[in-house]
Design an enzyme around this catalytic site. Sequence first.
Site, PDB file in Angstrom:
ATOM      1  N   THR A 122      30.874  26.591  37.210  1.00  0.00           N
ATOM      2  CA  THR A 122      31.011  25.207  37.566  1.00  0.00           C
ATOM      3  C   THR A 122      29.712  24.682  38.382  1.00  0.00           C
ATOM      4  O   THR A 122      29.601  25.122  39.382  1.00  0.00           O
ATOM      5  CB  THR A 122      32.251  24.946  38.303  1.00  0.00           C
ATOM      6  OG1 THR A 122      33.342  25.469  37.642  1.00  0.00           O
ATOM      7  CG2 THR A 122      32.370  23.518  38.830  1.00  0.00           C
ATOM      8  N   PHE A 153      38.119  26.701  32.198  1.00  0.00           N
ATOM      9  CA  PHE A 153      39.205  25.878  32.609  1.00  0.00           C
ATOM     10  C   PHE A 153      40.373  26.987  32.850  1.00  0.00           C
ATOM     11  O   PHE A 153      41.499  26.325  33.003  1.00  0.00           O
ATOM     12  CB  PHE A 153      39.774  25.076  31.693  1.00  0.00           C
ATOM     13  CG  PHE A 153      38.703  23.785  31.097  1.00  0.00           C
ATOM     14  CD1 PHE A 153      38.453  22.703  32.234  1.00  0.00           C
ATOM     15  CD2 PHE A 153      38.002  23.863  30.101  1.00  0.00           C
ATOM     16  CE1 PHE A 153      37.464  21.962  32.094  1.00  0.00           C
ATOM     17  CE2 PHE A 153      36.997  22.768  29.847  1.00  0.00           C
ATOM     18  CZ  PHE A 153      36.683  21.843  30.722  1.00  0.00           C
ATOM     19  N   ALA A 253      55.303  18.723  45.857  1.00  0.00           N
ATOM     20  CA  ALA A 253      54.755  18.761  47.208  1.00  0.00           C
ATOM     21  C   ALA A 253      54.842  20.077  47.645  1.00  0.00           C
ATOM     22  O   ALA A 253      55.515  20.794  47.518  1.00  0.00           O
ATOM     23  CB  ALA A 253      55.500  17.592  48.047  1.00  0.00           C
ATOM     24  N   GLY A 258      44.445  25.232  47.323  1.00  0.00           N
ATOM     25  CA  GLY A 258      43.541  26.251  47.960  1.00  0.00           C
ATOM     26  C   GLY A 258      42.859  26.740  46.800  1.00  0.00           C
ATOM     27  O   GLY A 258      42.841  26.166  45.760  1.00  0.00           O
ATOM     28  N   CYS A 261      38.450  27.167  43.648  1.00  0.00           N
ATOM     29  CA  CYS A 261      37.883  25.916  42.822  1.00  0.00           C
ATOM     30  C   CYS A 261      38.043  24.688  43.465  1.00  0.00           C
ATOM     31  O   CYS A 261      37.291  24.054  43.705  1.00  0.00           O
ATOM     32  CB  CYS A 261      38.576  25.918  41.456  1.00  0.00           C
ATOM     33  SG  CYS A 261      37.678  27.269  40.571  1.00  0.00           S
ATOM     34  N   LYS A 264      36.282  23.501  46.822  1.00  0.00           N
ATOM     35  CA  LYS A 264      34.755  23.414  46.820  1.00  0.00           C
ATOM     36  C   LYS A 264      34.448  22.482  45.807  1.00  0.00           C
ATOM     37  O   LYS A 264      33.426  21.497  45.633  1.00  0.00           O
ATOM     38  CB  LYS A 264      34.364  24.886  46.452  1.00  0.00           C
ATOM     39  CG  LYS A 264      34.003  25.284  44.927  1.00  0.00           C
ATOM     40  CD  LYS A 264      33.251  26.333  44.750  1.00  0.00           C
ATOM     41  CE  LYS A 264      33.310  27.297  43.466  1.00  0.00           C
ATOM     42  NZ  LYS A 264      32.829  26.276  42.275  1.00  0.00           N
ATOM     43  N   ARG A 328      40.535  33.368  48.408  1.00  0.00           N
ATOM     44  CA  ARG A 328      39.586  32.349  48.807  1.00  0.00           C
ATOM     45  C   ARG A 328      40.379  30.971  49.156  1.00  0.00           C
ATOM     46  O   ARG A 328      40.916  30.473  48.391  1.00  0.00           O
ATOM     47  CB  ARG A 328      38.676  32.205  47.454  1.00  0.00           C
ATOM     48  CG  ARG A 328      37.670  33.504  47.455  1.00  0.00           C
ATOM     49  CD  ARG A 328      36.648  33.181  46.274  1.00  0.00           C
ATOM     50  NE  ARG A 328      37.346  33.579  45.079  1.00  0.00           N
ATOM     51  CZ  ARG A 328      36.615  33.648  44.082  1.00  0.00           C
ATOM     52  NH1 ARG A 328      35.449  33.561  44.010  1.00  0.00           N
ATOM     53  NH2 ARG A 328      37.210  33.839  42.803  1.00  0.00           N
TER      54      ARG A 328
HETATM   55  P1  NAD Z   1      33.334  35.379  41.523  1.00  0.00           P
HETATM   56  O1  NAD Z   1      32.779  35.523  42.986  1.00  0.00           O
HETATM   57  O2  NAD Z   1      34.692  36.244  41.308  1.00  0.00           O
HETATM   58  O3  NAD Z   1      32.249  36.173  40.646  1.00  0.00           O
HETATM   59  C1  NAD Z   1      30.789  36.018  40.513  1.00  0.00           C
HETATM   60  C2  NAD Z   1      30.187  37.284  40.401  1.00  0.00           C
HETATM   61  O4  NAD Z   1      28.644  36.920  40.039  1.00  0.00           O
HETATM   62  C3  NAD Z   1      30.326  38.292  41.519  1.00  0.00           C
HETATM   63  O5  NAD Z   1      30.940  39.645  40.957  1.00  0.00           O
HETATM   64  C4  NAD Z   1      28.797  38.454  41.911  1.00  0.00           C
HETATM   65  O6  NAD Z   1      28.542  39.693  42.526  1.00  0.00           O
HETATM   66  C5  NAD Z   1      27.986  38.301  40.570  1.00  0.00           C
HETATM   67  N1  NAD Z   1      26.829  37.674  40.815  1.00  0.00           N
HETATM   68  C6  NAD Z   1      26.087  36.980  41.892  1.00  0.00           C
HETATM   69  N2  NAD Z   1      24.791  36.811  41.679  1.00  0.00           N
HETATM   70  C7  NAD Z   1      24.418  37.771  40.471  1.00  0.00           C
HETATM   71  C8  NAD Z   1      23.167  37.899  39.860  1.00  0.00           C
HETATM   72  N3  NAD Z   1      22.222  37.411  40.295  1.00  0.00           N
HETATM   73  N4  NAD Z   1      23.365  38.590  38.349  1.00  0.00           N
HETATM   74  C9  NAD Z   1      24.780  39.082  38.361  1.00  0.00           C
HETATM   75  N5  NAD Z   1      25.940  38.930  38.919  1.00  0.00           N
HETATM   76  C10 NAD Z   1      25.792  38.158  40.032  1.00  0.00           C
HETATM   77  O7  NAD Z   1      33.493  33.988  40.948  1.00  0.00           O
HETATM   78  P2  NAD Z   1      34.434  33.447  39.826  1.00  0.00           P
HETATM   79  O8  NAD Z   1      35.720  32.994  40.601  1.00  0.00           O
HETATM   80  O9  NAD Z   1      34.464  34.164  38.646  1.00  0.00           O
HETATM   81  O10 NAD Z   1      33.672  31.887  39.503  1.00  0.00           O
HETATM   82  C11 NAD Z   1      32.424  32.041  38.727  1.00  0.00           C
HETATM   83  C12 NAD Z   1      32.273  30.585  38.428  1.00  0.00           C
HETATM   84  O11 NAD Z   1      33.262  30.115  37.361  1.00  0.00           O
HETATM   85  C13 NAD Z   1      32.256  29.402  39.586  1.00  0.00           C
HETATM   86  O12 NAD Z   1      31.212  28.803  39.286  1.00  0.00           O
HETATM   87  C14 NAD Z   1      33.691  28.918  39.596  1.00  0.00           C
HETATM   88  O13 NAD Z   1      33.664  27.540  40.419  1.00  0.00           O
HETATM   89  C15 NAD Z   1      33.981  28.801  38.285  1.00  0.00           C
HETATM   90  N6  NAD Z   1      35.177  28.830  37.797  1.00  0.00           N
HETATM   91  C16 NAD Z   1      36.167  29.685  38.350  1.00  0.00           C
HETATM   92  C17 NAD Z   1      37.743  29.725  38.152  1.00  0.00           C
HETATM   93  C18 NAD Z   1      38.411  30.675  38.920  1.00  0.00           C
HETATM   94  O14 NAD Z   1      39.579  30.322  38.729  1.00  0.00           O
HETATM   95  N7  NAD Z   1      38.026  31.593  39.696  1.00  0.00           N
HETATM   96  C19 NAD Z   1      37.921  29.050  37.148  1.00  0.00           C
HETATM   97  C20 NAD Z   1      36.949  28.066  36.590  1.00  0.00           C
HETATM   98  C21 NAD Z   1      35.618  28.136  36.857  1.00  0.00           C
END
Ligand code: NAD
Length: 435
Positions: A122, A153, A253, A258, A261, A264, A328
């Site tokens: 995102t 999503f 409600a 939390g 996503c 932030k 988180r």
């Molecule tokens: P996360 O923190 O679980 O995973 C991110 C991973 O990226 C980590 O394992 C980290 O070590 C790795 N990383 C960091 N820098 C790196 C690099 N330079 N090279 C390779 N790997 C690297 O995060 P997440 O929850 O998977 O979220 C990822 C993205 O997706 C975010 O932008 C988040 O907003 C979005 N998103 C998350 C969700 C969710 O439910 N978690 C849903 C939709 C979108």
Amino acid sequence: MKRIAVIGTGYVGLVTGTIFAHTGNRVVCCDVDARKIDQLQAGHMPIFEPGLSDIVETSVREERLSFSTDLTAAIQEADILYIAVGTPMSAKGDADMTYINRVAMTIAEAINSPKIVVIKSTVPVGTGHRVGQLIREHRAAPHEVAMVSNPEFLREGTAVKDALAMERAVIGTSSEVAYKEIASLHETLAKTIMRTSIESAEMIKYASNAFLATKISFINDIASICEATGADVSDIARGMGLDPRIGHQFLKAGVGFGGSCFPKDTKALMRIAETNGMRFPLMNAVIETNERMRRSIVDKVNNAANGLQGKTVAVFGLAFKPDTNDMRDAPALDIIPALREHGATVKAYDPIAIPEAREVLGSRASYHTSLYEAAKGADVILVLTEWKDILQADYHRLYALMNHPAVLVDGRNCLPDMAYSAGFDIRQVGRNYEP
Ligand code: NAD
């Protein structure tokens, strides 16, 4: 069969890579976190997500999925690069682009053939174009880079199910070739495939999360009015949700949202508006209401217990929602320290998130994997996550284990009928329960 490198193997990267492998592609999920990759190579899941380990195991066995810390090799051997690194909140509230920028530079240095670079993380509107430029400016060889925004999503806790049957795949790109490639990856997965510009795809993600967060804060504000007026917010939500223009979802409600996503992304969207010279007062109110819900549940516990000095509170549920071990921005992270400040001892229960909770909450609580152990000798039970076993617990037994009068504060309005006949002094959100 397409050759895909997923860069960043967190919740999103691991699920995305696994699903693409499951549908017949060759996928390398890579990460800079060597411990995580070691764990995955040894067959252990770094996250709890129903159904995930089975497809990971099958895809690895059938040699369609592998894990690596060698980003350069993974990039060079793939045609499609999916970026799924974290975009956490910076001190100012914007999405922190450090990891995205680092990946862009790694791609630029490794590039050895034309690539389709897909941003799954995102990211603020404009990032896709900026990352494309960054790669082109620094690329080691003049190969073509087609940029795509393909936001995620999925919902934690049902991520695999969501990824196998997506309501929609949004594909933002100006490249015809890249669109066809990424659309074909989603053919069997998504009910609707929608093509937009990169900017619109980036914005759809923020606008969707902001809207869902708005529904939650809206019903929580209604809940506060219900408490003051004697109306029952559950009936209000049901009555509203029966209107198909409104719908039932996200009108529950409780202690508010939390997770990694909504908190932030709502702040980041406000910052996107601000940096473009606009205000977004609605979003500000959504965030404020959410923060207030966390404080008001602590007040509710404090009032129900006639003060918390020397009292024991059993907190039922630590993860930000059921079926995940993700801590988180979980409400428990604000609520447990606040209970402690009021002088309470906290006994915390969660079926799976205790290791993650212990890392952030440390000695502020004792940790229990049995609801009944947590309730033993407590004055108050505070429900923060509607885990299945909390919904199915024996509330007569819990009551018998507690100090009396025993208070039950239901932060999710989720109690089963049995709880009402067990003898508790029950407090909920937006409903004035009377025995
Ligand atoms: P996360 O923190 O679980 O995973 C991110 C991973 O990226 C980590 O394992 C980290 O070590 C790795 N990383 C960091 N820098 C790196 C690099 N330079 N090279 C390779 N790997 C690297 O995060 P997440 O929850 O998977 O979220 C990822 C993205 O997706 C975010 O932008 C988040 O907003 C979005 N998103 C998350 C969700 C969710 O439910 N978690 C849903 C939709 C979108």
